[in-house]
Scaffold this motif. Structure first.
Motif, PDB file in Angstrom:
ATOM      1  N   GLN A  23       0.825  -1.206   0.000  1.00 21.01           N
ATOM      2  CA  GLN A  23       0.000   0.000   0.000  1.00 21.01           C
ATOM      3  C   GLN A  23       0.863   1.262   0.000  1.00 21.01           C
ATOM      4  O   GLN A  23       1.826   1.370   0.758  1.00 21.01           O
ATOM      5  CB  GLN A  23      -0.921   0.006   1.217  1.00 21.01           C
ATOM      6  N   TYR A  25       0.308   5.525   0.071  1.00 13.93           N
ATOM      7  CA  TYR A  25      -0.641   6.606   0.340  1.00 13.93           C
ATOM      8  C   TYR A  25       0.034   7.944   0.079  1.00 13.93           C
ATOM      9  O   TYR A  25       1.245   8.083   0.243  1.00 13.93           O
ATOM     10  CB  TYR A  25      -1.098   6.591   1.799  1.00 13.93           C
ATOM     11  N   ILE A  44      -3.590   5.072   9.686  1.00 13.88           N
ATOM     12  CA  ILE A  44      -3.041   4.152   8.673  1.00 13.88           C
ATOM     13  C   ILE A  44      -2.090   3.167   9.336  1.00 13.88           C
ATOM     14  O   ILE A  44      -2.126   1.966   9.052  1.00 13.88           O
ATOM     15  CB  ILE A  44      -2.336   4.936   7.543  1.00 13.88           C
ATOM     16  N   ILE A  55       3.917   6.385   3.171  1.00  9.94           N
ATOM     17  CA  ILE A  55       2.980   7.505   3.139  1.00  9.94           C
ATOM     18  C   ILE A  55       3.785   8.713   2.681  1.00  9.94           C
ATOM     19  O   ILE A  55       4.707   9.148   3.376  1.00  9.94           O
ATOM     20  CB  ILE A  55       2.358   7.786   4.516  1.00  9.94           C
TER      21      ILE A  55
END
Length: 134
Positions: A23, A25, A44, A55
């Motif tokens: 993932q 972000y 998160i 992130i």
């Protein structure tokens, strides 16, 4: 022998499609929205830390102290945003008492820069909280 090949194929298929997806972000914030940003990052981390790769936080106007704090958080990187227009970071009046930075013209720039950094990503505004694993 055919049964063994079928079992191996099924095992590979199951592992391939049940393994977690990395993932990525992206978000943007300034000094006025710093606490909201920390809440987003914490949410998160709490719900998706194991699958989280990074992130990306785009700086719309942090203090030096805030930027240094962000740089100490695991899996968080702070990036400068390309200034694509001269008023992008200026606080502009949008109502009797509401001011926003550059009429939000920085947002598509942040999304584009995020897509340049990562193969895919989810952009979340700093005021959002992630409550369950994504």
């Amino acid at each position: 022998m055919k049964l063994m090949k079928l079992l191996v194929f099924l095992l590979i298929f199951v592992v391939q499609f049940t393994s977690p997806i990395p993932q990525y972000y992206c978000t943007s914030a300034d000094k006025e929205h710093f606490e909201l940003l920390l809440n987003l990052i914490g949410s998160i981390h709490k719900t998706n830390f194991n699958n989280l790769q990074e992130i990306a936080v785009f700086d719309l106007g942090f203090t030096q102290k805030q930027r240094k704090l962000l740089q100490t958080i695991d899996k968080v990187q702070v990036y400068n945003l390309e200034k694509t227009n001269p008023q992008m970071f200026e606080r502009m009046l949008t109502g009797p008492t509401r001011k926003v930075r550059g009429y939000f013209t920085w947002k598509p720039v942040a999304i584009k820069q995020g897509l340049d950094l990562f193969p895919y990503m989810l952009y979340l505004d700093a005021g959002i909280s992630v409550l369950q694993p994504l």
